[in-house]
Motif scaffolding. Structure first.
Motif, short mmCIF file in Angstrom:
data_model
loop_
_atom_site.label_atom_id
_atom_site.label_comp_id
_atom_site.label_asym_id
_atom_site.label_seq_id
_atom_site.Cartn_x
_atom_site.Cartn_y
_atom_site.Cartn_z
N LEU A 53 0.58 -7.29 33.16
CA LEU A 53 -0.30 -7.80 32.10
C LEU A 53 0.24 -9.13 31.60
CD1 LEU A 53 -2.74 -7.31 30.22
CD2 LEU A 53 -1.15 -6.24 28.63
N THR A 54 -0.59 -10.16 31.68
CA THR A 54 -0.24 -11.47 31.15
C THR A 54 -0.99 -11.65 29.85
OG1 THR A 54 -0.04 -12.34 33.40
CG2 THR A 54 -0.21 -13.95 31.63
N ALA A 55 -0.25 -11.75 28.75
CA ALA A 55 -0.86 -11.85 27.42
C ALA A 55 -1.54 -13.21 27.24
CB ALA A 55 0.21 -11.66 26.34
N VAL A 56 -2.50 -13.25 26.35
CA VAL A 56 -3.21 -14.48 26.01
C VAL A 56 -2.26 -15.37 25.21
CG1 VAL A 56 -5.23 -15.41 24.81
CG2 VAL A 56 -5.40 -13.24 26.01
N SER A 57 -2.31 -16.69 25.45
CA SER A 57 -1.34 -17.61 24.84
C SER A 57 -1.71 -18.09 23.45
CB SER A 57 -1.12 -18.81 25.76
OG SER A 57 -2.34 -19.49 25.94
N VAL A 58 -2.86 -17.66 22.92
CA VAL A 58 -3.22 -18.01 21.54
C VAL A 58 -3.25 -16.73 20.72
CG1 VAL A 58 -4.50 -20.08 22.13
CG2 VAL A 58 -5.70 -17.91 22.03
N LYS A 59 -3.18 -16.89 19.40
CA LYS A 59 -3.23 -15.71 18.51
C LYS A 59 -4.24 -15.95 17.41
CE LYS A 59 0.77 -17.18 15.76
NZ LYS A 59 0.69 -18.57 16.14
N GLU A 60 -4.59 -14.90 16.70
CA GLU A 60 -5.54 -15.01 15.59
C GLU A 60 -5.01 -16.02 14.58
OE1 GLU A 60 -6.70 -11.28 13.87
OE2 GLU A 60 -6.83 -10.35 15.86
N GLY A 61 -5.90 -16.86 14.10
CA GLY A 61 -5.53 -17.87 13.11
C GLY A 61 -5.22 -19.23 13.70
N ASP A 62 -5.03 -19.33 15.02
CA ASP A 62 -4.76 -20.62 15.66
C ASP A 62 -6.02 -21.48 15.65
OD1 ASP A 62 -2.15 -20.00 16.28
OD2 ASP A 62 -2.51 -19.61 18.40
N ALA A 63 -5.83 -22.78 15.48
CA ALA A 63 -6.92 -23.75 15.63
C ALA A 63 -6.84 -24.27 17.05
CB ALA A 63 -6.78 -24.88 14.63
N VAL A 64 -7.97 -24.29 17.75
CA VAL A 64 -7.98 -24.69 19.15
C VAL A 64 -9.14 -25.63 19.44
CG1 VAL A 64 -6.89 -22.57 19.95
CG2 VAL A 64 -9.37 -22.69 19.85
N VAL A 84 -15.05 -17.06 24.54
CA VAL A 84 -14.66 -17.87 25.69
C VAL A 84 -13.52 -17.19 26.44
CG1 VAL A 84 -15.32 -20.05 24.59
CG2 VAL A 84 -12.97 -19.26 24.41
N SER A 85 -13.36 -17.57 27.68
CA SER A 85 -12.20 -17.15 28.46
C SER A 85 -11.03 -18.02 28.01
CB SER A 85 -12.48 -17.38 29.94
OG SER A 85 -11.32 -17.19 30.70
N GLU A 86 -9.83 -17.48 28.12
CA GLU A 86 -8.65 -18.26 27.73
C GLU A 86 -8.58 -19.56 28.54
OE1 GLU A 86 -3.82 -17.79 27.37
OE2 GLU A 86 -4.89 -16.58 28.85
N ASP A 87 -9.07 -19.56 29.76
CA ASP A 87 -9.04 -20.76 30.61
C ASP A 87 -9.90 -21.88 30.06
OD1 ASP A 87 -7.40 -19.36 32.34
OD2 ASP A 87 -9.06 -18.71 33.62
N ASP A 88 -10.86 -21.56 29.18
CA ASP A 88 -11.74 -22.58 28.59
C ASP A 88 -11.12 -23.25 27.37
OD1 ASP A 88 -13.74 -22.22 30.48
OD2 ASP A 88 -14.67 -20.60 29.36
N ILE A 89 -10.00 -22.72 26.88
CA ILE A 89 -9.29 -23.34 25.75
C ILE A 89 -8.37 -24.40 26.33
CG2 ILE A 89 -7.66 -22.97 23.87
CD1 ILE A 89 -8.84 -20.13 23.62
N ILE A 90 -8.52 -25.63 25.85
CA ILE A 90 -7.76 -26.73 26.45
C ILE A 90 -6.60 -27.22 25.58
CG2 ILE A 90 -9.59 -27.50 27.98
CD1 ILE A 90 -10.40 -29.57 25.95
N ALA A 91 -6.56 -26.85 24.30
CA ALA A 91 -5.45 -27.32 23.45
C ALA A 91 -5.39 -26.51 22.15
CB ALA A 91 -5.62 -28.78 23.11
N LYS A 92 -4.18 -26.46 21.57
CA LYS A 92 -3.99 -25.93 20.23
C LYS A 92 -3.90 -27.12 19.28
CE LYS A 92 -1.26 -21.77 21.06
NZ LYS A 92 0.03 -21.12 20.73
N VAL A 93 -4.41 -26.96 18.08
CA VAL A 93 -4.34 -28.02 17.08
C VAL A 93 -3.27 -27.62 16.07
CG1 VAL A 93 -5.60 -29.29 15.31
CG2 VAL A 93 -6.78 -28.56 17.39
N GLU A 94 -2.30 -28.47 15.87
CA GLU A 94 -1.23 -28.15 14.92
C GLU A 94 -1.21 -29.15 13.78
OE1 GLU A 94 2.38 -27.86 17.15
OE2 GLU A 94 1.75 -26.00 18.07
#
Length: 94
Positions: A53-64, A84-94
């Motif tokens: 199992l490969t976990a998703v690289s974002v978590k609740e509360g992240d801006a993307v 969306v699929s995780e593959d459709d997320i292109i960046a995290k906003v910090e």
């Protein structure tokens, strides 16, 4: 109602579209651009690859930021969400 995504899918809540321009001109609904920046609301458990199992690289509360034409838009009550699929997320906003 709670949305629980499956696999490596992510539920996003879009930021609101701009109501006015910087100079103060009101933008009509038909001319508003759909923002590609969103807040992660729910995350699936991940995806199995070669039995692991490969976990998703974002978590609740992240801006993307996600791809422009990605995902499926749903409406629950007055709120609109995009799945969306995780593959459709292109960046995290910090």
């Amino acid at each position: 109602m709670t949305i629980k995504p499956l696999g490596n899918r992510v539920v996003l809540q879009q930021k609101k579209a701009e109501e006015t321009t910087r100079s103060g001109i009101l933008i009509p609904d038909s001319a508003k651009e759909k923002p590609q920046e969103a807040l992660v609301v729910a995350v699936g458990p991940g995806k199995y690859t070669d039995g692991k199992l490969t976990a998703v690289s974002v978590k609740e509360g992240d801006a993307v930021i996600y791809k422009e034409y990605a995902g499926t838009t749903i409406k629950i009550g007055d709120e609109e969400y995009t799945i969306v699929s995780e593959d459709d997320i292109i960046a995290k906003v910090e």
